[in-house]
Design an enzyme around this catalytic site. Structure first.
Site, short mmCIF file in Angstrom:
data_model
loop_
_atom_site.label_atom_id
_atom_site.label_comp_id
_atom_site.label_asym_id
_atom_site.label_seq_id
_atom_site.Cartn_x
_atom_site.Cartn_y
_atom_site.Cartn_z
N TYR A 189 0.82 -1.22 0.00
CA TYR A 189 0.00 0.00 0.00
C TYR A 189 0.86 1.27 0.00
O TYR A 189 0.38 2.35 -0.34
CB TYR A 189 -0.94 0.02 1.20
CG TYR A 189 -2.09 -0.98 1.12
CD1 TYR A 189 -2.20 -1.86 0.06
CD2 TYR A 189 -3.05 -1.04 2.12
CE1 TYR A 189 -3.23 -2.77 -0.01
CE2 TYR A 189 -4.09 -1.96 2.05
CZ TYR A 189 -4.17 -2.82 0.99
OH TYR A 189 -5.20 -3.73 0.92
N LYS A 214 3.38 -15.36 1.89
CA LYS A 214 3.34 -16.08 0.60
C LYS A 214 4.79 -16.38 0.22
O LYS A 214 5.27 -16.04 -0.88
CB LYS A 214 2.62 -15.19 -0.44
CG LYS A 214 2.27 -15.88 -1.73
CD LYS A 214 1.20 -16.94 -1.61
CE LYS A 214 1.00 -17.64 -2.94
NZ LYS A 214 0.23 -18.89 -2.85
N ASP A 235 -3.01 -18.16 1.03
CA ASP A 235 -4.15 -18.82 0.38
C ASP A 235 -4.71 -19.92 1.27
O ASP A 235 -5.92 -20.07 1.44
CB ASP A 235 -3.76 -19.35 -1.02
CG ASP A 235 -2.36 -19.96 -1.08
OD1 ASP A 235 -1.62 -19.84 -0.09
OD2 ASP A 235 -2.03 -20.56 -2.12
N ASP A 270 -5.54 -7.00 5.47
CA ASP A 270 -6.75 -6.30 5.03
C ASP A 270 -7.79 -7.32 4.59
O ASP A 270 -8.96 -7.29 5.00
CB ASP A 270 -6.37 -5.37 3.86
CG ASP A 270 -7.44 -4.33 3.58
OD1 ASP A 270 -8.48 -4.35 4.24
OD2 ASP A 270 -7.22 -3.50 2.67
N ASP A 311 -11.26 -9.01 6.90
CA ASP A 311 -12.64 -8.92 6.41
C ASP A 311 -13.29 -10.30 6.39
O ASP A 311 -14.45 -10.48 6.75
CB ASP A 311 -12.71 -8.31 5.01
CG ASP A 311 -12.96 -6.80 5.04
OD1 ASP A 311 -12.48 -6.16 6.00
OD2 ASP A 311 -13.61 -6.26 4.12
#
Ligand code: NAD
Length: 355
Positions: free
Chosen positions: A143, A189, A221, A245, A249
């Site tokens: 970001y 990852k 994942d 992020d 959620d």
């Protein structure tokens, strides 16, 4: 003599003003019960700031936040500002605020209230008793990474982490785990990304300083899948900005509604306390938003920023009792509700339970 705390208040856009009003109502009530006062310093950010000043993060907000003991924030954003250049959009204002405040650690608890086990789309036996703390790195990663560019035939962003950035967020995760079930799952990852392998190596190194905490690693994942398959396996999830992020959620739906989940962003100095959801333009202005995530964020503010543990618990207990007695906003209204409340009524109910 009663204590006075200076609270920066950023209402923002969409449902932001509605939910923050309810949180302030609850703070005032807990203040009067616990003999403390709150002085509110209202500041602009996001779309509201663009409309008033032309920029999403005005100078007055920049200087204002450092003069507070803590900042309570609603949400920003909306389609009205979506066509602006990226650096002028509400979301850029929020990223700049977090960066300016140095709030690199975002703590996002995902707890399933017993009263709401039927509110999740998952089976009650899968989610009953879930109590996860997502520790998300907030001021680094993709970001913020440079260079970034949008060109006519391609676009790119940069995912970058420094040693210091990973070390400091890892330490926070291990310290939190020490006060919980003493397990940290670091999500990355590393099978594909160098930056993730770097993250993993540093977290492994930091873990040596916390021999009482068990460390595991998981690819993002798989973590997304495991959160839905068997969320009870997690205690503390430590992860980077982008992965956190998305995973937080997903974790929010374990609890039944994104309108229930608070967050605390801490770091170098003044902390930022906000619900994890956005400005919900689809329901803004209707007075039906769930204010509990923001009220819980105010409780986290009392606990983490002001060390007012008793006052914080009074708010948490009031929320639990209200849910137990069947008070629900529309987003969770289909589940064992006795009384459906609008946003303001839910605020009043929580106030009435704080004794
Ligand atoms: P959102 O979180 O605003 O809404 C997603 C869905 O959840 C919507 O259906 C909404 O009605 C519902 N919802 C959210 N909060 C709720 C609440 N308290 N009570 C009941 N229902 C609630 O996400 P979005 O729709 O993807 O984004 C809308 C805007 O918010 C965008 O401009 C986005 O950039 C912005 N945003 C801001 C933040 C922030 O301020 N921290 C975070 C995420 C998104």
């Amino acid at each position: 003599m009663s204590k006075t705390y200076k609270i920066g208040v950023i209402r923002g856009d969409g449902i932001g003003p509605e939910i923050v009003t309810e949180a302030l109502k609850v703070l005032d009530r807990v203040g009067s019960v616990c003999d403390m006062n709150f002085e509110y310093n209202e500041m602009l950010l996001g779309g509201a700031a663009i409309d008033a000043t032309g920029v999403p993060f005005p100078e007055a907000t920049k200087s204002g936040v450092s003069e507070c003991d803590a900042v309570l924030f609603g949400a920003i954003g909306g389609s009205k500002w979506d066509s602006l250049e990226r650096h002028l959009r509400p979301e850029s204002g929020l990223l700049a605020l977090r960066s300016h405040m140095g709030t690199f650690a975002n703590l996002r608890p995902a707890v399933v209230y017993d009263e709401l086990v039927n509110a999740s789309t998952l089976k009650p036996e899968v989610i009953s008793g879930v109590d996860i703390m997502v520790v998300r790195e907030l001021t680094g990663g993709i970001y913020f990474g440079q260079p970034r560019e949008y060109l006519s035939d391609h676009a790119y962003n940069t995912m970058i982490y420094t040693k210091n950035e990973v070390e400091r967020i890892a330490k926070i995760a291990f310290e939190i785990a020490q006060k919980r079930d003493k397990r940290v799952c670091s999500v990355d990852k590393a099978n594909v990304l160098e930056v993730s392998q770097f993250w993993r190596d540093i977290v492994t190194e930091i873990a040596k300083g916390y021999p009482d905490v068990e460390l595991s690693h998981m690819y993002v994942d798989n973590a997304a899948m495991q959160l839905i398959r068997n969320p009870k396996q997690f205690d503390v999830i430590l992860t980077s900005n982008l992965f956190g992020d998305i995973l937080s959620d997903a974790a929010s739906m374990l609890s039944g509604s994104i309108g229930l989940l608070p967050s605390a962003s801490t770091g170098k100095g003044v902390g930022l306390y906000e619900p994890i959801h956005g400005s919900a333009p689809d329901i803004a202005g209707q007075g039906i938003a769930n204010p509990l995530a923001t009220i819980s964020s105010a409780a986290m503010m009392l606990k983490y920023a002001l060390n007012e543990i008793e006052a914080s618990q009074k708010i948490d207990n009031a929320i639990k009792q209200a849910l137990k007695d069947g008070y629900r906003t529309g987003d969770i209204g289909a589940y064992d509700a006795k009384t459906i409340c609008n946003c303001s009524q839910m605020g009043d109910v929580i106030v009435s339970y704080i004794k």
